[in-house]
Scaffold this motif. Structure first.
Motif, PDB file in Angstrom:
ATOM      1  N   ASP A  33      -6.512  11.544  14.285  1.00 49.46           N
ATOM      2  CA  ASP A  33      -6.509  11.140  12.949  1.00 49.46           C
ATOM      3  C   ASP A  33      -7.936  11.096  12.296  1.00 49.46           C
ATOM      4  O   ASP A  33      -8.657   9.861  12.243  1.00 49.46           O
ATOM      5  CB  ASP A  33      -5.927   9.632  12.898  1.00 49.46           C
ATOM      6  CG  ASP A  33      -5.500   8.948  11.609  1.00 49.46           C
ATOM      7  OD1 ASP A  33      -6.030   9.513  10.611  1.00 49.46           O
ATOM      8  OD2 ASP A  33      -4.642   8.260  11.631  1.00 49.46           O
ATOM      9  N   ILE A  34      -8.014  12.144  11.432  1.00 46.80           N
ATOM     10  CA  ILE A  34      -9.399  12.048  10.658  1.00 46.80           C
ATOM     11  C   ILE A  34      -9.705  11.002   9.976  1.00 46.80           C
ATOM     12  O   ILE A  34     -10.814  10.228   9.848  1.00 46.80           O
ATOM     13  CB  ILE A  34      -9.672  13.352  10.132  1.00 46.80           C
ATOM     14  CG1 ILE A  34      -9.486  14.614  11.129  1.00 46.80           C
ATOM     15  CG2 ILE A  34     -11.045  13.438   9.232  1.00 46.80           C
ATOM     16  CD1 ILE A  34      -9.646  16.014  10.552  1.00 46.80           C
ATOM     17  N   ALA A  35      -8.692  10.342   9.256  1.00 47.26           N
ATOM     18  CA  ALA A  35      -9.209   9.218   8.288  1.00 47.26           C
ATOM     19  C   ALA A  35      -9.538   7.880   9.104  1.00 47.26           C
ATOM     20  O   ALA A  35     -10.228   7.197   8.650  1.00 47.26           O
ATOM     21  CB  ALA A  35      -7.849   9.023   7.290  1.00 47.26           C
ATOM     22  N   TRP A  36      -8.574   7.805  10.205  1.00 42.89           N
ATOM     23  CA  TRP A  36      -8.785   6.624  10.940  1.00 42.89           C
ATOM     24  C   TRP A  36     -10.451   6.731  11.638  1.00 42.89           C
ATOM     25  O   TRP A  36     -11.073   5.997  11.727  1.00 42.89           O
ATOM     26  CB  TRP A  36      -7.835   6.505  12.070  1.00 42.89           C
ATOM     27  CG  TRP A  36      -7.878   5.535  13.062  1.00 42.89           C
ATOM     28  CD1 TRP A  36      -8.295   4.073  12.548  1.00 42.89           C
ATOM     29  CD2 TRP A  36      -7.743   5.339  14.526  1.00 42.89           C
ATOM     30  NE1 TRP A  36      -8.216   3.260  13.694  1.00 42.89           N
ATOM     31  CE2 TRP A  36      -7.905   4.158  14.960  1.00 42.89           C
ATOM     32  CE3 TRP A  36      -7.466   6.340  15.269  1.00 42.89           C
ATOM     33  CZ2 TRP A  36      -7.783   3.840  16.295  1.00 42.89           C
ATOM     34  CZ3 TRP A  36      -6.943   6.138  16.693  1.00 42.89           C
ATOM     35  CH2 TRP A  36      -7.182   4.980  16.987  1.00 42.89           C
ATOM     36  N   GLY A  37     -10.547   8.133  11.991  1.00 46.03           N
ATOM     37  CA  GLY A  37     -11.979   8.102  12.680  1.00 46.03           C
ATOM     38  C   GLY A  37     -12.982   8.065  11.542  1.00 46.03           C
ATOM     39  O   GLY A  37     -14.219   7.226  11.871  1.00 46.03           O
TER      40      GLY A  37
END
Length: 108
Positions: A33-37
């Protein structure tokens, strides 16, 4: 008293059922999950890594080849998490690695 001798017979139906069950039970790797990263980076990493490590610093590091692969980037993220006592699982490390790769490194 008579005992029955247990023997293993190859039962194709039973074997297929066992194989199907094992395949269904196998975990499937989810995409990070790139946004969470990005959120994790902002909450846990940016305080140290944005002073003096700004966008230009990360891009210069990437362009200079100081980070050679996606796996070396992931190793660095895992090392930072360990060194600073972050209780991260692989999902958090993978998310931050994916975000940093998207933002700065662009490894395949």
């Amino acid at each position: 008293m008579r005992t029955r001798k247990m023997t293993m017979h190859a039962n194709p139906t039973r074997m297929l059922g066992l194989l199907a069950g094992l395949m269904l039970a196998a975990p499937v790797a989810a995409e990070p999950d790139i946004a969470w990263g990005g959120e994790l980076f902002a909450d846990n990493c940016a305080e140290c890594h944005m002073v003096p490590h700004n966008d230009e610093w990360f891009k210069a590091r990437a362009d200079a080849g100081n980070m050679g692969s996606y796996e070396s980037l992931r190793t660095m993220v895992q090392g930072c998490a360990n060194n600073f006592g972050l209780p991260w699982f692989d999902e958090e490390v993978d998310a931050v690695t994916a975000w940093m790769n998207q933002e700065y490194y662009d490894f395949e």
